[in-house]
Scaffold this active site. Structure first.
Site, PDB file in Angstrom:
ATOM      1  N   ASN A 181       0.851  -1.193   0.000  1.00 30.85           N
ATOM      2  CA  ASN A 181       0.000   0.000   0.000  1.00 30.85           C
ATOM      3  C   ASN A 181       0.883   1.239   0.000  1.00 30.85           C
ATOM      4  OD1 ASN A 181       0.477   0.820   2.861  1.00 30.85           O
ATOM      5  ND2 ASN A 181      -0.422  -1.195   3.239  1.00 30.85           N
TER       6      ASN A 181
ATOM      7  N   ASP B 125      -4.614  -6.188   4.828  1.00 28.05           N
ATOM      8  CA  ASP B 125      -5.698  -6.997   5.415  1.00 28.05           C
ATOM      9  C   ASP B 125      -5.621  -8.448   4.958  1.00 28.05           C
ATOM     10  OD1 ASP B 125      -6.964  -5.053   6.965  1.00 28.05           O
ATOM     11  OD2 ASP B 125      -7.782  -4.135   5.152  1.00 28.05           O
TER      12      ASP B 125
ATOM     13  N   LYS C  39       8.760 -17.530  -9.841  1.00 27.39           N
ATOM     14  CA  LYS C  39       8.135 -16.387 -10.496  1.00 27.39           C
ATOM     15  C   LYS C  39       7.017 -16.883 -11.424  1.00 27.39           C
ATOM     16  CE  LYS C  39       9.000 -12.500 -13.418  1.00 27.39           C
ATOM     17  NZ  LYS C  39       9.813 -11.998 -14.502  1.00 27.39           N
TER      18      LYS C  39
ATOM     19  N   ASP D 243      -5.281  -9.534  12.800  1.00 24.23           N
ATOM     20  CA  ASP D 243      -5.491  -8.128  13.167  1.00 24.23           C
ATOM     21  C   ASP D 243      -4.713  -7.883  14.459  1.00 24.23           C
ATOM     22  OD1 ASP D 243      -6.405  -5.651  14.111  1.00 24.23           O
ATOM     23  OD2 ASP D 243      -8.247  -5.862  12.935  1.00 24.23           O
ATOM     24  N   ILE D 244      -3.542  -7.289  14.306  1.00 27.60           N
ATOM     25  CA  ILE D 244      -2.605  -7.168  15.433  1.00 27.60           C
ATOM     26  C   ILE D 244      -3.183  -6.248  16.514  1.00 27.60           C
ATOM     27  CG2 ILE D 244      -0.196  -6.737  16.053  1.00 27.60           C
ATOM     28  CD1 ILE D 244       0.397  -6.803  12.969  1.00 27.60           C
TER      29      ILE D 244
ATOM     30  N   PHE E 276      -4.811   3.442  14.518  1.00 29.59           N
ATOM     31  CA  PHE E 276      -5.000   4.480  13.498  1.00 29.59           C
ATOM     32  C   PHE E 276      -6.124   4.031  12.572  1.00 29.59           C
ATOM     33  CE2 PHE E 276      -1.652   7.804  13.383  1.00 29.59           C
ATOM     34  CZ  PHE E 276      -1.032   7.469  14.582  1.00 29.59           C
TER      35      PHE E 276
ATOM     36  N   LYS F 146     -14.860   1.771  14.617  1.00 28.47           N
ATOM     37  CA  LYS F 146     -13.625   0.965  14.594  1.00 28.47           C
ATOM     38  C   LYS F 146     -13.021   0.868  15.992  1.00 28.47           C
ATOM     39  CE  LYS F 146     -11.235   0.899  10.931  1.00 28.47           C
ATOM     40  NZ  LYS F 146     -10.479   1.292   9.748  1.00 28.47           N
TER      41      LYS F 146
ATOM     42  N   LYS G  34     -12.293  -2.695  17.565  1.00 26.42           N
ATOM     43  CA  LYS G  34     -10.910  -3.129  17.832  1.00 26.42           C
ATOM     44  C   LYS G  34     -10.635  -3.254  19.326  1.00 26.42           C
ATOM     45  CE  LYS G  34      -9.102  -2.421  13.500  1.00 26.42           C
ATOM     46  NZ  LYS G  34      -8.194  -3.257  12.724  1.00 26.42           N
TER      47      LYS G  34
HETATM   48  O1  C5P Z   1      -9.015  -2.326  10.134  1.00 22.08           O
HETATM   49  P1  C5P Z   1      -8.068  -1.242   9.721  1.00 22.08           P
HETATM   50  O2  C5P Z   1      -6.944  -1.732   8.869  1.00 22.08           O
HETATM   51  O3  C5P Z   1      -8.741  -0.045   9.143  1.00 22.08           O
HETATM   52  O4  C5P Z   1      -7.470  -0.758  11.106  1.00 22.08           O
HETATM   53  C1  C5P Z   1      -6.389   0.118  11.182  1.00 22.08           C
HETATM   54  C2  C5P Z   1      -5.695  -0.025  12.490  1.00 22.08           C
HETATM   55  O5  C5P Z   1      -5.519  -1.408  12.826  1.00 22.08           O
HETATM   56  C3  C5P Z   1      -4.295   0.533  12.448  1.00 22.08           C
HETATM   57  O6  C5P Z   1      -3.966   0.977  13.749  1.00 22.08           O
HETATM   58  C4  C5P Z   1      -3.455  -0.665  12.040  1.00 22.08           C
HETATM   59  O7  C5P Z   1      -2.115  -0.518  12.427  1.00 22.08           O
HETATM   60  C5  C5P Z   1      -4.142  -1.787  12.773  1.00 22.08           C
HETATM   61  N1  C5P Z   1      -4.116  -3.085  12.085  1.00 22.08           N
HETATM   62  C6  C5P Z   1      -3.384  -4.123  12.610  1.00 22.08           C
HETATM   63  N2  C5P Z   1      -3.386  -5.347  12.005  1.00 22.08           N
HETATM   64  C7  C5P Z   1      -4.109  -5.565  10.876  1.00 22.08           C
HETATM   65  C8  C5P Z   1      -4.843  -4.509  10.317  1.00 22.08           C
HETATM   66  C9  C5P Z   1      -4.810  -3.287  10.940  1.00 22.08           C
HETATM   67  O8  C5P Z   1      -2.729  -3.919  13.638  1.00 22.08           O
HETATM   68  N3  C5P Z   1      -4.082  -6.738  10.299  1.00 22.08           N
END
Ligand code: C5P
Length: 397
Positions: A208, A276, A286, A304-305, A323, A337, A341
């Protein structure tokens, strides 16, 4: 970061002593003055000449030096510094310190001082794990001595485990944290930053547009307030800040593992733009164009950390900040969110291409907490970082 600070660096006898030569340079890069002391065992690994040439000053080696006793005794030498750093701190030096021995210059300086002391231990795994060393460590920590490392990894002696001396940037970060009188002094803060790369094949990946600029600015601002920062970064386009412990990762899964390894922390700020999804069908070779049509990719959801850490029942940082990069209904989406979260704050911003925020130098954020949504004016990412760091300090006070 260390401008005007005077460090007395005691180099003990261990293979890691070679890293201390680089440590001298990096401390000087940060504005510190370094006075080196080399133990007899240290001399077996690095020469007094290379140490003094790098430090730009004489290296102290002898306890009984009559000229120096007249000019500046060892007591004064140990007290004129802002911090005593022992790197590598061998099992022997730690044992001497813990038991109050003073039979050479290094141990005498360490006993005679009223200046803070930071150890960077380095030794064989078994020596580190030995109850005697662990007892000495506990005594030293109780005496107010700080410690950075040792790290786990392959060792020069061929064994694997804890015992490797902390890397130079980690030591610099610990020095800065120990010398800071900022409000985050003594606090450990984890920051994730940058994009992640999810491989498709050995040469292609999904990524990204995150530059890592906001996360880097945050790490810098937190360090400036005295925090000990662990900076876990994906492949960012801006260089990591000085004085933080950098853990470089590529994929979301690696980032997740690095976060676990870096905990516990007092606060965790998740500024990374984590992918994601990852490609489960990633190829070892390749992918080639083929007459049989386009490649088909299968995806799986990445861990999702932020959500995982925010929901930890044991060892959750006291403050968890996420964020939210949104392109529409910023406040509404980010508020939902935060609840989803389970984090304490969400720093939300509008990353629509017209704003120029993603990859740019400015940011316009809304801070969402239990108290509602607080809109901040558009400002530089450094200024946003400073304000967030101040809020983190207030929250952890
Ligand atoms: O769900 P989204 O990607 O919009 O959420 C953004 C927040 O979640 C950010 O703080 C990002 O660092 C964290 N995040 C994460 N692990 C993921 C996706 C997002 O820690 N797989």
């Amino acid at each position: 970061m260390l401008a005007g600070k005077h460090i007395l660096l005691i180099i003990g006898g261990g293979i890691a002593a070679y890293k201390s030569l680089d440590l001298i340079r990096r401390l000087q890069d940060q504005g510190a003055r370094v006075t080196p002391v080399l133990t007899k065992a240290g001399e077996e690994f690095v020469t007094p000449l290379s140490v003094s040439a790098l430090a730009g000053s004489e290296v102290h080696r002898d306890l009984f030096d009559l000229t120096k006793e007249a000019e500046m005794g060892h007591i004064q030498l140990s007290r004129s510094a802002d911090l005593l750093v022992v790197a590598p701190a061998t099992a022997d030096l730690m044992a001497k310190m813990a038991n109050g021995h003073a039979n050479d210059l290094a141990s005498t300086l360490l006993l005679a001082t009223d200046t803070p002391v930071l150890l960077a231990p380095a030794m064989n795994v078994r020596m580190w794990e030995h109850p005697a060393t662990q007892r000495n460590l506990a005594t030293l920590l109780q005496d107010g001595v700080s410690c950075v490392g040792p790290n786990e990894g392959a060792m020069a002696c061929g064994e694997y485990g804890p015992g490797r001396m902390a890397e130079v940037p980690e030591i610099i970060s610990a020095v800065a944290a120990r010398l800071s009188d900022g409000p985050l002094r003594g606090k450990r803060v984890l920051v994730t930053s940058g994009p992640t790369h999810e491989p498709i094949d050995p040469v292609r990946y999904i990524a990204n547009r995150s530059s890592g600029a906001q996360g880097t600015a945050l790490a810098r601002a937190l360090t400036a307030l005295g925090a000990e920062v662990v900076f876990i970064t994906g492949p960012a386009s801006v260089a990591p800040p000085a004085g933080v412990e950098v853990v470089a990762v590529e994929t979301a899964q690696e980032m997740s593992e690095a976060v676990d390894a870096a905990l516990p922390a007092d606060a965790a700020v998740f500024a990374a733009a984590v992918a994601d999804w990852r490609v489960t069908s990633a190829s070892d070779r390749k992918l080639k164009k083929s007459k049989d049509g386009l490649p088909v990719m299968e995806f799986a959801e990445n861990p999702d950390i932020l959500k995982r850490v925010a929901h930890m029942t044991k060892g959750r940082p006291a403050l968890v900040v996420g964020f939210a990069a949104e392109t529409d209904d910023v406040v509404e989406n980010a508020t939902a969110k935060r609840l989803r979260k389970g984090c304490d704050w969400i720093v939300a911003n509008d990353v629509s291409p017209s704003t120029g925020i993603m990859g740019g130098s400015e940011n316009a954020v809304v801070l969402i907490s239990d108290d509602g949504a607080e809109e901040w004016p558009r400002m530089g990412k450094d200024a946003v970082a400073r304000q967030i760091a101040e809020r983190v300090a207030a929250a952890l006070a």
